[in-house]
Design a protein around this motif. Sequence first.
Motif, short mmCIF file in Angstrom:
data_model
loop_
_atom_site.label_atom_id
_atom_site.label_comp_id
_atom_site.label_asym_id
_atom_site.label_seq_id
_atom_site.Cartn_x
_atom_site.Cartn_y
_atom_site.Cartn_z
N VAL A 172 18.46 4.69 3.36
CA VAL A 172 18.17 4.31 1.99
C VAL A 172 16.90 4.99 1.49
CG1 VAL A 172 17.63 2.40 0.44
CG2 VAL A 172 19.31 2.09 2.27
N ALA A 173 15.85 4.97 2.32
CA ALA A 173 14.53 5.41 1.86
C ALA A 173 14.36 6.93 1.84
CB ALA A 173 13.45 4.81 2.76
N ASN A 174 14.78 7.61 2.91
CA ASN A 174 14.47 9.04 3.02
C ASN A 174 15.04 9.91 1.90
OD1 ASN A 174 13.12 8.25 5.29
ND2 ASN A 174 14.06 9.77 6.65
N PRO A 175 16.26 9.63 1.40
CA PRO A 175 16.78 10.48 0.32
C PRO A 175 16.24 10.11 -1.07
CG PRO A 175 18.55 9.48 1.63
CD PRO A 175 17.30 8.73 1.92
N SER A 176 15.33 9.14 -1.15
CA SER A 176 14.90 8.62 -2.45
C SER A 176 13.99 9.60 -3.18
CB SER A 176 14.17 7.28 -2.28
OG SER A 176 12.93 7.47 -1.65
N ALA A 177 13.93 9.43 -4.50
CA ALA A 177 13.04 10.24 -5.34
C ALA A 177 11.58 9.98 -4.98
CB ALA A 177 13.30 9.92 -6.81
N PHE A 225 4.78 6.75 -7.79
CA PHE A 225 6.05 6.21 -7.30
C PHE A 225 6.72 5.38 -8.38
CE2 PHE A 225 3.66 6.57 -3.19
CZ PHE A 225 4.43 7.61 -2.67
N ALA A 226 8.03 5.53 -8.49
CA ALA A 226 8.79 4.83 -9.53
C ALA A 226 9.77 3.82 -8.96
CB ALA A 226 9.54 5.83 -10.40
N GLY A 227 9.87 3.74 -7.64
CA GLY A 227 10.81 2.80 -7.04
C GLY A 227 12.24 3.27 -7.09
N ALA A 286 0.45 -2.08 -5.00
CA ALA A 286 1.33 -1.80 -6.14
C ALA A 286 1.51 -0.31 -6.37
CB ALA A 286 0.78 -2.46 -7.39
N LYS A 287 0.60 0.50 -5.86
CA LYS A 287 0.70 1.95 -6.04
C LYS A 287 1.60 2.61 -5.00
CE LYS A 287 -3.80 2.75 -8.26
NZ LYS A 287 -5.15 3.39 -8.10
N LYS A 288 1.92 1.89 -3.94
CA LYS A 288 2.76 2.45 -2.89
C LYS A 288 4.22 2.53 -3.34
CE LYS A 288 -0.75 2.84 -0.19
NZ LYS A 288 -1.34 4.17 0.04
N ALA A 289 5.00 3.30 -2.61
CA ALA A 289 6.41 3.48 -2.96
C ALA A 289 7.14 2.14 -2.83
CB ALA A 289 7.05 4.52 -2.05
N PRO A 290 7.62 1.57 -3.93
CA PRO A 290 8.21 0.23 -3.89
C PRO A 290 9.37 0.08 -2.92
CG PRO A 290 7.80 0.89 -6.15
CD PRO A 290 7.57 2.11 -5.31
N LEU A 291 10.24 1.08 -2.88
CA LEU A 291 11.40 0.99 -1.99
C LEU A 291 10.96 0.96 -0.54
CD1 LEU A 291 14.50 0.96 -1.91
CD2 LEU A 291 14.45 3.45 -1.81
N ALA A 292 10.02 1.84 -0.17
CA ALA A 292 9.54 1.88 1.21
C ALA A 292 8.81 0.60 1.58
CB ALA A 292 8.62 3.09 1.40
N VAL A 293 8.03 0.05 0.65
CA VAL A 293 7.30 -1.19 0.91
C VAL A 293 8.27 -2.32 1.20
CG1 VAL A 293 5.87 -2.97 -0.16
CG2 VAL A 293 5.21 -0.57 -0.36
N ARG A 294 9.29 -2.44 0.38
CA ARG A 294 10.25 -3.53 0.54
C ARG A 294 11.03 -3.39 1.85
NH1 ARG A 294 12.20 -4.94 -5.65
NH2 ARG A 294 13.07 -6.77 -4.61
N LEU A 295 11.45 -2.17 2.15
CA LEU A 295 12.22 -1.96 3.38
C LEU A 295 11.34 -2.17 4.61
CD1 LEU A 295 14.32 1.15 2.31
CD2 LEU A 295 15.21 -1.13 2.85
N ALA A 296 10.08 -1.69 4.57
CA ALA A 296 9.19 -1.86 5.71
C ALA A 296 8.89 -3.33 5.98
CB ALA A 296 7.89 -1.09 5.47
N LYS A 297 8.65 -4.09 4.91
CA LYS A 297 8.40 -5.51 5.09
C LYS A 297 9.62 -6.20 5.68
CE LYS A 297 7.43 -9.87 2.77
NZ LYS A 297 6.97 -10.60 1.57
N ASN A 298 10.79 -5.89 5.16
CA ASN A 298 12.01 -6.51 5.65
C ASN A 298 12.26 -6.16 7.11
OD1 ASN A 298 14.50 -8.04 5.05
ND2 ASN A 298 15.51 -6.10 5.47
N MET A 299 11.99 -4.90 7.48
CA MET A 299 12.18 -4.48 8.87
C MET A 299 11.26 -5.26 9.80
SD MET A 299 12.45 -0.36 8.27
CE MET A 299 12.09 0.02 9.98
N MET A 300 10.00 -5.41 9.42
CA MET A 300 9.05 -6.11 10.30
C MET A 300 9.38 -7.59 10.44
SD MET A 300 5.31 -4.45 9.65
CE MET A 300 5.05 -2.67 9.83
N ASP A 310 10.91 -9.76 -0.44
CA ASP A 310 10.69 -8.52 0.30
C ASP A 310 9.64 -7.63 -0.36
OD1 ASP A 310 12.13 -7.86 -1.95
OD2 ASP A 310 13.72 -6.76 -0.90
N LYS A 311 8.77 -8.23 -1.15
CA LYS A 311 7.63 -7.54 -1.74
C LYS A 311 6.36 -8.24 -1.28
CE LYS A 311 9.19 -8.11 -6.01
NZ LYS A 311 9.25 -8.00 -7.49
#
Length: 268
Positions: A243-248, A265-267, A208-222, A105-106
């Motif tokens: 999961v994503a919206n309340p994240s740091a 972004f720290a993931g 790699a500079k993008k928000a890791p959590l959002a990247v993984r969730l977006a890929k999984n969703m698609m 999912d990355k």
Amino acid sequence: MTGFQQIVVDSPEPHVARIVLNRPQQMNAYSTQMCEELVEALEDYLRDDDKRCLILTGAGRGFCSGGDVSGADGEHAELMKTQLSHGREMRDGMHRVILALSRIDKPVIAMINGAAVAGGLTLALACDMRIASDQAKLGDTSGRFGLLPDEGGAWLFPRAMGLDRALKMTLLGEVYNATEAERLGLVTEVVPHAELEVRTFALARALAKKAPLAVRLAKNMMLRASDVSLERSLGDAALSVMVANPSADVREGVKAFFEKREPKFAGK
């Protein structure tokens, strides 16, 4: 990472991993051993949260020329003694590689430096993006040997280029230059050969500079959305938002926007 003989695994830049198929004399044709090593390396990448993007490429002049039909692999020859063993070799070999890629999912980028044909094309299409040298050749040569698109091509080829074009490519054993492959949907982007590594690493660095959590969730969703109804896809989206919206990372992204700076972004 050590212990691999037919692939090379390294991390040339922070948060970026690279796997190099390393049988250049065989145009990186895959063997039973290479498949085992690839599965292990892909699973390592999946588990390593510090690595946010993976580049898959080949050593020498080729990306991957498909399965090794030279007979040089003694283990392969042993496996081919019965009809049942042909299916077992495929299930235990390249099928595991393609499934391992499908579970990541990355982001995974195929850096296509040369020929990517038959199972090599399947391997490239199992990645998320394909950056190709203008010297690359892509197509399905399996039919030239009386073989089949059995590594996953029968599923991946029509999804990339449409059923009619996939049938034409496979049944006629067609191979295309990089520009034609891009037009047909097999390649994401074509660049001059001398710029291939620079462009691929620039893309990997940006991902790699993008928000890791959002990247993984977006890929999984698609990926899931292609096999489910709209209603199910929207349900998946609602769960992912929880999961994503309340994240740091989201808080950091909003703060960086108003402060007119790049987010860090720290993931989390």
